[in-house]
Every structure is written in C-alpha cells, then in structure tokens.
Design an enzyme around this catalytic site. Structure first.
Site, short mmCIF file in Angstrom:
data_model
loop_
_atom_site.label_atom_id
_atom_site.label_comp_id
_atom_site.label_asym_id
_atom_site.label_seq_id
_atom_site.Cartn_x
_atom_site.Cartn_y
_atom_site.Cartn_z
N ASN A 1 7.31 19.11 -22.88
CA ASN A 1 8.58 19.48 -23.55
C ASN A 1 9.24 20.71 -22.93
O ASN A 1 10.46 20.82 -22.87
CB ASN A 1 8.31 19.78 -25.03
CG ASN A 1 7.99 18.53 -25.81
OD1 ASN A 1 8.05 17.42 -25.25
ND2 ASN A 1 7.64 18.68 -27.08
N HIS B 1 -1.60 9.18 -3.72
CA HIS B 1 -0.29 9.30 -3.07
C HIS B 1 0.65 9.94 -4.08
O HIS B 1 0.65 9.55 -5.25
CB HIS B 1 0.23 7.94 -2.62
CG HIS B 1 1.42 8.05 -1.72
ND1 HIS B 1 2.66 8.43 -2.17
CD2 HIS B 1 1.55 7.88 -0.39
CE1 HIS B 1 3.51 8.46 -1.16
NE2 HIS B 1 2.87 8.14 -0.07
N ARG B 2 1.47 10.87 -3.63
CA ARG B 2 2.21 11.69 -4.61
C ARG B 2 3.71 11.38 -4.64
O ARG B 2 4.52 12.24 -5.00
CB ARG B 2 1.98 13.16 -4.30
CG ARG B 2 2.42 13.52 -2.91
CD ARG B 2 2.27 14.96 -2.56
NE ARG B 2 2.94 15.22 -1.28
CZ ARG B 2 3.20 16.41 -0.81
NH1 ARG B 2 2.85 17.50 -1.50
NH2 ARG B 2 3.81 16.57 0.35
N SER C 1 0.86 13.85 6.06
CA SER C 1 1.66 12.69 6.45
C SER C 1 3.13 13.00 6.21
O SER C 1 3.48 13.92 5.49
CB SER C 1 1.22 11.52 5.56
OG SER C 1 2.02 10.40 5.76
N HIS D 1 -2.10 13.78 -0.82
CA HIS D 1 -1.12 14.22 0.18
C HIS D 1 -0.70 15.64 -0.17
O HIS D 1 -0.32 15.92 -1.32
CB HIS D 1 0.09 13.29 0.18
CG HIS D 1 -0.21 11.94 0.76
ND1 HIS D 1 0.47 11.42 1.83
CD2 HIS D 1 -1.12 11.00 0.42
CE1 HIS D 1 0.00 10.22 2.14
NE2 HIS D 1 -0.98 9.95 1.29
N LYS E 1 8.10 -0.36 5.92
CA LYS E 1 7.45 -0.01 4.65
C LYS E 1 7.16 -1.26 3.84
O LYS E 1 6.18 -1.36 3.13
CB LYS E 1 8.40 0.93 3.87
CG LYS E 1 7.81 1.63 2.70
CD LYS E 1 8.82 2.59 2.04
CE LYS E 1 8.91 3.87 2.77
NZ LYS E 1 8.34 5.02 2.03
N LYS F 1 8.77 15.32 8.28
CA LYS F 1 10.15 15.03 7.78
C LYS F 1 10.40 15.54 6.37
O LYS F 1 11.53 15.59 5.91
CB LYS F 1 10.41 13.53 7.84
CG LYS F 1 9.67 12.71 6.77
CD LYS F 1 9.87 11.21 6.96
CE LYS F 1 9.16 10.41 5.88
NZ LYS F 1 9.15 8.96 6.13
N LYS G 1 -3.46 2.81 5.85
CA LYS G 1 -3.17 2.76 4.42
C LYS G 1 -2.02 1.82 4.15
O LYS G 1 -1.11 1.67 4.98
CB LYS G 1 -2.87 4.16 3.86
CG LYS G 1 -1.58 4.77 4.33
CD LYS G 1 -1.33 6.15 3.72
CE LYS G 1 -0.63 6.09 2.41
NZ LYS G 1 0.78 5.66 2.47
N ASN G 2 -2.04 1.19 2.92
CA ASN G 2 -0.84 0.52 2.44
C ASN G 2 0.22 1.60 2.25
O ASN G 2 -0.12 2.75 1.94
CB ASN G 2 -1.09 -0.09 1.06
CG ASN G 2 -1.78 -1.44 1.08
OD1 ASN G 2 -2.40 -1.82 0.10
ND2 ASN G 2 -1.70 -2.20 2.15
N ASP G 3 1.48 1.22 2.31
CA ASP G 3 2.51 2.18 1.97
C ASP G 3 2.62 2.27 0.44
O ASP G 3 2.12 1.39 -0.28
CB ASP G 3 3.84 1.79 2.60
CG ASP G 3 4.57 3.03 3.10
OD1 ASP G 3 5.40 2.93 4.00
OD2 ASP G 3 4.29 4.12 2.57
N GLU G 4 3.32 3.33 -0.03
CA GLU G 4 3.25 3.60 -1.47
C GLU G 4 3.86 2.50 -2.34
O GLU G 4 3.48 2.37 -3.50
CB GLU G 4 3.87 4.96 -1.80
CG GLU G 4 5.36 5.10 -1.62
CD GLU G 4 5.78 5.34 -0.19
OE1 GLU G 4 4.90 5.39 0.70
OE2 GLU G 4 6.99 5.47 0.03
N LYS H 1 4.19 0.03 8.90
CA LYS H 1 5.66 -0.01 8.77
C LYS H 1 6.14 -1.29 9.44
O LYS H 1 5.50 -1.79 10.35
CB LYS H 1 6.29 1.22 9.46
CG LYS H 1 5.82 2.57 8.91
CD LYS H 1 6.38 2.88 7.54
CE LYS H 1 5.88 4.21 7.03
NZ LYS H 1 6.34 4.57 5.71
C1 CAP Z 1 5.07 8.47 5.82
C2 CAP Z 1 5.08 7.82 4.45
C3 CAP Z 1 4.38 8.64 3.41
C4 CAP Z 1 4.92 10.04 3.29
C5 CAP Z 1 4.53 10.63 1.96
C6 CAP Z 1 6.49 7.49 4.01
O1 CAP Z 1 5.67 7.57 6.73
O2 CAP Z 1 4.39 6.58 4.50
O3 CAP Z 1 4.52 7.94 2.18
O4 CAP Z 1 4.31 10.77 4.25
O5 CAP Z 1 4.96 11.97 1.98
O6 CAP Z 1 6.60 6.48 3.35
O7 CAP Z 1 7.37 8.30 4.29
P1 CAP Z 1 6.09 8.19 8.14
P2 CAP Z 1 3.91 13.11 1.58
O8 CAP Z 1 4.83 8.64 8.82
O9 CAP Z 1 6.75 7.05 8.85
O10 CAP Z 1 7.02 9.33 7.85
O11 CAP Z 1 2.75 12.90 2.47
O12 CAP Z 1 4.67 14.40 1.84
O13 CAP Z 1 3.59 12.91 0.15
MG MG Z 2 4.85 5.98 2.53
#
Ligand code: CAP
Ligand code: MG
Length: 482
Positions: free
Chosen positions: A118, A291-292, A402, A325, A172, A333, A196-199, A170
């Site tokens: 809150n 993953h955050r 990453s 992460h 993604k 980036k 890893k799988n992507d998020e 990728k």
């Molecule tokens: C990186 C990534 C990760 C980010 C997460 C993306 O891809 O897979 O999820 O790094 O950020 O989707 O951007 P790239 P953080 O290597 O192609 O940039 O680690 O800061 O949480």
């Molecule tokens: Mg990602």
C-alpha cells in the site's frame, strides 16, 4: 541513541498521537534480533514534513492506518514498525520491523506486501524507494535460501574459474519447437554451456511445450555426443497457475534429462514470489532461475517509487532462487550502474557483503569461529554449515548477467564485477553474429579464453576467426538505441 541528523528531530513535536507511536529515535539496539531493518528514500507529500510522512509509512506498512483506532492493544503496539533513524537532508529514513509481523516459516510475498505494498500508493509520499534491507540471523533461519547453486552447476558442467557461457534463443518468439532446438544445438556445438528459454516462452500453438521439451532433449543428446561436454537448458516453467507450472516441471523431469542438465526459469516478478518459493520447496535438486522481467517498474533509478536491484536480489536469495538476473551495470542494453548491479551481485554471492546502507552476513557463524568464516569465504563450508544445523547458513545465489551483451563486452563486465562467479546469457550477442549461432557461440568462448589468458581481444582475434568477425560486426560504432 540514533541521531536524527538534519532537522528530523525538530519535527518530533509536530507528530500527532498516532504518528508518535511509530517513531523511536531512542530504540536501543535495532540489531538485537527482533527487527528486520530497512532504509528508504522518502519524499514527503501532501504538505507533510519529513518525519510525519515517515511515521505514516511506518504505520501503513506495519499495524496502522490513517487514524489511530480504538481497537489497538498493548500487544498490537509492540508490533508497530518504528522509524529509528532519519536524515531529512538526504531524504533517508530507517525503519525497524518486528519480524514476528511476517508469515512464519519464510514467506517473501508477505514481507514485500508490507514494505512495498500500500505504501507505494499513499498520498502522504511523493517518492518512496526501499534501498536496502538487513535480516537478523534468527529471521534468516526461517527462509529456505538457495538449495541447488552455481557450485552444483559448475560441478555438473565441469566448468570452473570462468563464467558459465549461455544464450537465450532468439527471435524471442516465433520459432517452431524443431527450429528452437536447432538453435540450441548450434549454440552447444559452438562451445556454449547453457541455453535458456526467453522470458515469454510458454505453451504457444506454434511451439507446443511438450514438443519444445522433446526437441531440446534430442538436440542436447546430439550436442553432448558431438562435443563430449555436458550441457544445461533452463526451461521457462512460468504458467497461469501453479498446477500448470508443476505439470511443466514434471514434463521436463520425465523427458529423460539427466539431473543437473535442466533448470527451471520463473518470471519471478510476473508469476510472483509464491511461484518462486513453490519451485524452491518442491525441487531442491534443480537450479531455480529467477528472470526479473518487469523489475524496471520498481528499480529504475529515475523512478522515485519502488525498490532497488539490491533489495530484489536479496529477497530472491531468501526465497531460494539459485540465480537471479542482476543486470550488466550499464555495459549492456538495459539501464544499470555498478552501484546498483554489481553491489547486488556481490550481496547475493558472498557470505558477507556491504549493501547500499547495511552490511549483511548470510551465515550464522559465531563471530569467534574464524576458521569457519574462512571456510565460508572459500565457499567450501556450505555443506558443513547446512549439515551441522547449528550453523544454519544461506547458500549463494548466482548473478545472471544478460541484456545487450556480446563477446566484446564480456571482459569489460568481468573487470567491473571483479570475479567470474556468474552465468552470462547473450541473445543477439550470439545469434546476430554474421556467421550464425554456432560461430556466435564460438566467438563467445574465444572472448572468454582471451580474458582468462589475459590476451587482448584484438590480438587473440588474429588467430580466432569467429572472434575477429564478432569484433568487426559488434565493434562497429552503431547508433545505439536510446
Ligand atoms: C536478453 C534478454 C533478457 C534480458 C533480461 C531479453 O536478450 O533475453 O531477457 O537480458 O534483462 O529478452 O532482452 P539479449 P535483465 O541478449 O538479446 O539482449 O537481465 O537485465 O533482467
Ligand atoms: Mg529475454
């Protein structure tokens, strides 16, 4: 006596009866074990002075509300959070929370509902950011902490003294399960350790979960045969509900993967702390990969509301994530700084480290037991600490680095981090390589070798063509996306 520097002390006389019950600059020893300690950056709102706003935060984030209520008791008052230090010049306030307030036997969701629930929406503040937190040893006892750690992954992969080299497949999203597995294979035969799988990876109709798992297993078997090296795949098990999440975990465990060859990735912010702790408690033999995605809403430095990367990372360790992460400190980036990202990384890796405002010891080792402390520093003691329960310790949580990285950025990050005790995952940094994924992986391995041998990248590239191509491609001064 905790000095309220600046003019905070002068505000004491402006407090109403309710607010007075949440301020105690005379709190004897905040580190007496009863309190979890916090430090916030606070900007008062709605015409309140600094201390009034601080007291309102302490009230709303513990036992209070906007008026003093008739129903409070002597005991409920003992559960009040207390502003025990304040520095209105630096907009800093320290608040002690009786940790009996929190759900017993370790519940991170419950703590954060108090601390950054809150209160982030209150009119009484124009800015509130939880910068750091300190846990008393007795409270740490209640939390699982990591079980399967980076050390276990190193043992499985037989990879020591260098980062675990990983990628994210990728694009993604949009590959079929067979195409996805091809990319995994190419990265692994190129020399990479970890995919890893992507998020957002889940059960999409063009890449059904069960088929993705099946194809990854085939790709991994092929890659192990070809390279003679163990490999790891981190599967995103985030799902709409815990039953589906567990179903995905069981699908992976029944697909024939060797223990140690798979990790469970969870979108910890979006799926929530309950999901993270469910995975930790059900699968102590698996690397739990936090993953955050979404953390930026709370952690970006220009955002006056939320919490720091350090706070997120400390709670991930408490919850039992094997790795989280922690950012690239601005090398990649994403927004980030060494003060945020490297401090967070160090705080979840080591037995003891200094955060933004607190020094935290994660293992309960008697101060006079120097050799034990030495052992923990060498990270050899975890089994001792955990087996001999009197030392209930908190194992390391590994930084996962990453986001916009490529082989040219590995050394700059290692130089900033000061060690190689992390997993790095490079997506575009691998798959954008002009000669494709396999070459991208090899370029990453070569960049790591060069760093290990202390040979300048350009010199090493003279005899390593994949790295030479990577330097030409990624080194071009491109207009970086703002
Ligand atoms: C990186 C990534 C990760 C980010 C997460 C993306 O891809 O897979 O999820 O790094 O950020 O989707 O951007 P790239 P953080 O290597 O192609 O940039 O680690 O800061 O949480
Ligand atoms: Mg990602």
């Amino acid at each position: 006596m905790h000095l309220a520097t600046g003019d905070a002390r002068q505000f004491l006389k402006t407090l109403n009866d309710k607010q007075k019950a949440y301020v105690d600059f005379g709190l004897k020893n905040p580190r007496n074990g009863e309190y979890m300690l916090t430090a916030f950056r606070l900007v008062p709102g709605r015409g309140l002075n600094f201390l009034q706003a601080a007291a309102e935060i302490a009230a709303e984030s513990s036992t209070g509300t906007n008026f003093k209520v008739q129903t409070e008791t002597a005991f409920s008052r003992e559960m009040n959070a207390l502003v025990y230090q304040a520095d209105s010049k630096r907009n800093l306030v320290w608040i002690a929370y009786p940790w009996r307030l929190f759900d017993r036997r370790g519940n991170v969701q419950n703590i954060l509902t108090y601390l950054v629930g809150n209160v982030l929406g209150m009119k009484e503040v124009d800015g509130l950011k939880l910068l750091d937190v300190w846990f008393p040893p007795a409270m740490l006892e209640q939390y699982d902490g990591p079980s399967y750690t980076l050390d276990d992954m190193r043992k499985y992969l037989k990879v020591y003294n260098r980062p675990i080299l990983g990628t994210i497949v990728k694009p993604k999203m949009g590959l079929t399960s067979a195409e996805y597995a091809e990319v995994c294979y190419d990265f692994w035969v190129g020399g990479g350790d970890f995919v890893k799988n992507d998020e957002p990876q889940a059960d999409q109709d063009f890449c059904p979960y069960y088929k993705m798992v099946k194809h990854v297993k085939q790709a991994m078997d092929k890659a192990i045969k070809k390279t003679g090296k163990k490999k790891v795949h981190s599967f995103n098990v985030s799902a709409a509900d815990c039953d589906t999440m567990i179903t995905r975990c069981e699908m992976i465990r029944n697909a024939g993967f060797e223990p140690g060859s798979y990790a469970f990735l969870i979108d910890g912010i979006m799926a929530g702390w309950t999901a993270v702790q469910t995975l930790r408690r059900r699968y102590p033999d698996v690397f739990i990969h936090f993953h955050r995605a979404g953390h930026g809403a709370f952690t970006r430095p220009e955002n006056p509301f939320g919490f720091s990367v350090l706070v997120l990372s400390k709670f991930a360790r408490l919850a039992g994530a094997s790795g989280i992460h922690t950012g690239t400190a601005g090398v990649g980036k994403m927004k980030g700084t060494p003060e945020e990202d490297v401090v967070a990384a160090h705080n979840i890796l080591h037995f003891k480290d200094k955060g933004h405002l607190f020094e935290q010891e994660w293992n309960l080792i008697p101060e006079n037991d120097k050799n034990a402390i030495e052992l923990v520093h060498l990270d050899l003691a975890h089994h001792v600490i955990l087996e001999d329960d009197s030392w209930r310790g908190m194992k390391k949580c590994c930084p996962i680095v990453s986001g916009g990285l490529n082989p040219l950025l590995l050394k700059p990050f290692i130089d900033m981090m000061g060690n190689t005790d992390f997993i790095t995952t490079m997506g575009a940094g691998c798959h954008a390589h002009p000669e494709g994924t396999k070459a991208g992986a090899t370029a990453l391995v070569q960049a790591c070798d060069a760093q290990q041998k202390r040979i300048p990248l350009e010199k090493y590239a003279k005899t390593h063509k994949e790295l030479a191509t990577a330097i030409k491609f990624f080194g071009k001064k491109k207009r970086r996306p703002e």
